[in-house]
Structures are given as structure tokens and as C-alpha cells.
Design an enzyme around this catalytic site. Structure first.
Site, PDB file in Angstrom:
ATOM      1  N   HIS A 153       0.832  -1.220   0.000  1.00 37.61           N
ATOM      2  CA  HIS A 153       0.000   0.000   0.000  1.00 37.61           C
ATOM      3  C   HIS A 153       0.860   1.261   0.000  1.00 37.61           C
ATOM      4  CE1 HIS A 153      -3.366  -2.661   1.245  1.00 37.61           C
ATOM      5  NE2 HIS A 153      -2.426  -3.220   1.984  1.00 37.61           N
ATOM      6  N   SER A 274      16.280  21.295 -17.649  1.00 39.83           N
ATOM      7  CA  SER A 274      15.150  22.173 -17.911  1.00 39.83           C
ATOM      8  C   SER A 274      15.661  23.420 -18.627  1.00 39.83           C
ATOM      9  CB  SER A 274      14.504  22.552 -16.577  1.00 39.83           C
ATOM     10  OG  SER A 274      13.819  23.784 -16.706  1.00 39.83           O
ATOM     11  N   LYS A 280      17.648  21.581 -12.540  1.00 35.50           N
ATOM     12  CA  LYS A 280      16.820  20.381 -12.732  1.00 35.50           C
ATOM     13  C   LYS A 280      17.572  19.204 -13.359  1.00 35.50           C
ATOM     14  CE  LYS A 280      13.016  19.749 -12.090  1.00 35.50           C
ATOM     15  NZ  LYS A 280      11.741  20.134 -12.718  1.00 35.50           N
ATOM     16  N   GLU A 287       9.929   8.714 -17.718  1.00 34.74           N
ATOM     17  CA  GLU A 287       8.556   9.197 -17.920  1.00 34.74           C
ATOM     18  C   GLU A 287       8.026   8.774 -19.281  1.00 34.74           C
ATOM     19  OE1 GLU A 287       8.303  13.528 -16.705  1.00 34.74           O
ATOM     20  OE2 GLU A 287      10.369  13.047 -16.203  1.00 34.74           O
TER      21      GLU A 287
END
Ligand code: ARG
Length: 462
Positions: A153, A274, A280, A287
Site C-alpha cells: 500500500h 530544464s 533540474k 517518464e
């Protein structure tokens, strides 16, 4: 657009019809398989006496020339690759090229080509799966002692090790490798010689062409052979399923590389920056793997919808099996390679993982187990430990740092020997059941994984 048909038509087709109907762009991805299928067919036509041996050998010679010159010389102003090859053959060998299509149809031809190319491309995928497995196993060995929280969980449940975690992904890949092989096994039957839908009156030898092309056997029904695309659905499904597993690994890398977890630093080679925020380090590749699993899933559902309720006999709808098939295979291949790169170059933050195990009450089960091993019914032990956890939280104490004095306060039923059981290392080492985290159980799992990895192919799901 040049075509293989037209005798019955007074006028040519509309330009939009040509554009909408063409498959040459996609077909070029299996030009080689189309030529190989034609070589087997031409040889068989000669061997059975349907064509003279001389005619057959001209056909074979021309087709072999096409094989060696590659797809660049194939015409593009045609409907499909079958037309392209036949036209090129005409340029090379003259009139005899018009005899190649004796006792065959594009319907059996395209089904043969698709099965052949599937076999080749899936071979590449199998290699990609093995490579990722190899990396997971190597990292699993290196980090077999690196403590980390094991979750259910998404809540800390029981401590495990990074090595143990990585090996769980190894098994997911083992199953997918096994599934990939099975898809090839089912697909590896030969439609060639089915002709349009009902076979042919020429005395062809379907067993010979099937064998020459490395198929297991010819498909018994010409009608079924030209109508079936379930092997494409199988292939799309296993690609989607593999992508789903990869997307789960990718998701883990995305989340773990963020500051809240800080469990991994991805290598520069797989990280992007970025355009506005100079600090970044974005896990874009993870992704994209995660996101594109959606496309693989879409390809399966799209083609399943295409196939639904299609009547027997060739239907042009099925031409659209191939763009999705190639996309899904390419996606799976690239995603396997990317996840491999990410895992191989990952700097696992093992200290941070170990820290995360502290004070998280994840050895509560071990305490209950220790009480149960001492004779207390487990249900009662569960209750006792539950109360102890609550008492600790109220006092700002944690299980892993209890001493005998504090233990006597929070769990008076527990003898001081159980304190040992509250350390995360001990907890991991204690679970020696088959498949558990203990060093012997892990060793068994690790050896089994190594054995499967070294074998050629997959053979078994576990
Ligand atoms: N491009 C077609 C396909 O991929 C080839 C078979 C065409 N057959 C036909 N009867 N029009 O399915």
C-alpha cells in the site's frame, strides 16, 4: 500508382483511393521477408514442375539479386511490397517474373511475411529482455545486503534489501521472455500456398515451402490461414504487457529519483535538463517509457477492435495490423534498452534507503512472530504488538531503539530476548522461507535466476 491488377477496370482509381489504400510505406519494413517467401515459393514451383526448372532458377536468381541490392531499388509508386518486388523482378529477369505469382495470392503472402518478420523482431526483443535481466541480477548481487523499506500500500511494511527488490523485477522479465517465446511458437505456422482463401488446383507442395522458411508446419486450412490475425493480437498483447512491466519500473525510478525518496541518482546519460530551471535533473526517459506503455496498450485495443466480428476470408481491414505491430515492437525494444541504461548507470543511494528503515515500525511483525514462536497465539501477539506500537508512538519511541526497560513498559508480555528481533538487519535475515529475504532463501532465488539467465532462451516462466 502501378498495380498488379486492373484488367477488369475501364478506368483507374482515384488518387485518394491510392493514398488511403497503399501499404508500401509500412511494408518496406518486411521487404526482406517478402523476398524470402518468394524465393521459397519459386523454388517449390520448379521442384513440383509447375514451372520449368529454368524458369524457377531465373526467378530465384532475380530474387536473390533483390535481396543483395536491398530495398533502395524497389519502386515506391506501387500499392504494396508484393507489387514492388514483382516489378523489380521484371526489370531484372524480364517476362518470367510474371509467372512468380502462380498458385499464390497476396493474401497468403502477406500473412506469411508478417509471421516471418514477427519471428525476427521478437528475437531482438528476447535479447533485450536478457540484457536487462543480466543487469538486474548483477545489481541484485552487488546490493544484496543494502537495507531498504519494503512496502505494501506504499506504506513501509517490512524491511527488505535493494537486491531483493531488483530481483523481483528479474522475474517479471522472465515471464515476459517466456510469453514472447510462446507467441513466436504459436505464430510459427505457414500460410503460404493457401492462395486467396481456398487453396489452388496447382500441385504445390506447402510442406516444402513451410520447411524452407523455417516454419513448424503449414496451416491446415487455407481459409483460416488467410483470415487469422490472432498471432498479431498475441504479439501486440505481449508487447503491451512487457511495456506495463517496464512502466512500473520506470515509475519507480521517477519517484525514487525525486527528493522525497532520494533512493537513486540517474546517470547524466539518461537525464535531461530544464530550459528555465538550471538545477533540474529530469527523469524524462523513465517518464516516456511510462507514458508510451499507453501507446502499446492502445495498439492492442485498436487492432482487437479491428478484428472483432470480421468474417472469414481476407478482409482489407487487416492491413492495419502492421503499423501498430511495428510501433509496439519498436517501443518495447527501445524501452528495454532505456530501462537497461537507467538501471545500469543508477547510483543507488543505499545509505538513504537504510535511513528510511529507521523508526518506521517495520519490524512489528518480527516482534509478533517472536511472541508467537514463544507459544503465544499469533492473533494475541498481533494485539500485544499493536498496543506496543501505539504506546511507543505516544512516547516518541521507536521499535528498533527500544531497550529492555522500555520494552517492559510498552509490552510487558515480551521477554527481553525479543529485542534482537527488532533490528531491520535481523528481520531481513530471519525470513528464510522459500522466496523470502533471508540469505539462504535469497541465495536459492539468485542461483535459480542465474541458471535461467545463462540458458539460451527462456523455457520456463520461473
Ligand atoms: N497490403 C495488404 C495487407 O497488408 C496485402 C494483401 C492485399 N490483398 C488484397 N486482396 N487486397 O493486408
Amino acid at each position: 500508382m502501378r498495380k498488379l491488377w486492373g484488367g477488369a477496370f475501364a478506368e483507374g482509381s482515384d488518387a485518394l483511393v491510392d493514398r488511403f489504400g497503399q501499404s508500401i510505406e509500412t511494408d518496406l519494413r518486411f521487404w526482406r521477408e517478402d523476398v524470402l517467401g518468394s524465393i521459397a515459393h519459386a523454388r517449390m514451383l520448379g521442384e513440383t514442375g509447375i514451372l520449368s526448372l529454368e524458369e524457377a532458377s531465373h526467378l530465384v536468381r532475380g530474387l536473390e539479386t533483390i535481396l543483395s541490392e536491398g530495398p533502395q531499388r524497389l519502386p515506391r509508386d506501387v500499392e504494396d511490397v508484393h507489387t514492388a518486388v514483382e516489378m523489380r523482378l521484371g526489370e531484372l529477369e524480364g517476362e518470367v517474373a510474371a509467372k512468380l505469382h502462380t498458385a499464390r495470392s497476396r493474401n497468403d503472402q502477406v500473412a506469411t511475411d508478417t509471421r516471418l518478420v514477427l519471428r525476427v523482431r521478437f528475437d531482438g526483443l528476447l535479447g533485450g529482455v536478457k540484457r536487462l535481466q543480466e543487469t538486474l541480477l548483477a545489481q541484485g548481487r552487488r546490493h544484496k545486503g543494502a537495507l531498504m523499506p519494503g512496502c505494501t500500500h506504499q506504506q513501509h511494511a517490512q524491511p527488505i534489501t535493494l537486491g531483493y527488490h531488483l530481483l523481483a523485477h528479474f522475474w517479471a522479465l522472465q515471464r515476459q521472455g517466456w510469453r514472447l517465446e510462446n507467441v513466436v511458437r504459436v505464430a510459427n505456422y505457414c500460410p503460404l500456398g493457401s492462395a486467396a482463401l481456398a487453396g489452388t488446383g496447382f500441385p504445390i507442395d506447402r510442406h516444402a515451402t513451410s520447411q524452407a522458411l523455417g516454419f513448424t508446419a503449414p496451416i491446415p486450412s487455407a481459409l483460416d490461414a488467410t483470415s487469422d490475425r490472432s498471432y498479431v493480437l498475441d504479439a501486440l498483447h505481449v508487447c503491451a504487457s512487457l511495456m506495463l512491466d517496464l512502466s512500473r519500473m520506470a515509475q519507480e525510478l521517477v519517484v525514487w529519483s525525486g527528493p522525497e525518496f532520494g533512493f537513486v541518482r540517474l546517470a547524466d546519460a539518461v537525464t535531461t535538463g530544464s530550459s528555465i530551471m538550471p538545477q533540474k535533473r529530469n527523469p524524462d526517459m523513465a517518464e516516456l517509457v511510462r507514458g508510451r506503455a499507453g501507446r502499446a496498450l492502445g495498439n492492442w485495443t485498436a487492432f482487437a477492435a479491428t478484428m472483432k466480428a470480421l468474417p472469414l476470408g481476407y478482409n482489407r481491414d487487416t492491413q492495419d495490423d502492421k503499423p501498430g505491430l511495428f510501433e509496439s515492437i519498436d517501443l518495447a525494444r527501445d524501452s528495454l534498452a532505456l530501462v537497461h541504461l537507467m538501471v545500469e548507470g543508477a547510483e543507488w543511494q543505499t545509505r538513504r534507503m537504510r535511513e528510511a528503515c529507521k523508526g518506521d515500525f517495520s519490524t512489528a511483525t518480527d516482534l509478533a512472530d517472536a511472541l508467537a514462536a514463544g507459544g503465544m497465539p499469533f492473533r494475541q501477539a498481533h494485539e500485544v504488538v499493536g498496543r506496543a506500537v501505539r504506546a511507543c508512538i505516544e512516547r516518541g519511541w521507536t521499535l528498533d531503539r527500544l531497550d529492555a526497560e522500555r520494552l517492559a513498559i510498552v509490552a510487558p508480555e515480551a521477554p527481553p530476548e525479543v529485542l534482537e528481533a527488532l533490528k531491520a538487519e535481523r528481520s531481513v535475515r530471519a525470513r528464510e522461507s522459500f522466496g523470502g529475504t533471508g540469505p539462504r532463501a535469497f541465495g536459492t532465488q539468485f542461483r535459480r535466476a542465474g541458471l535461467l539467465l545463462r540458458r539460451e532462451g527462456f523455457h520456463e516462466p520461473y
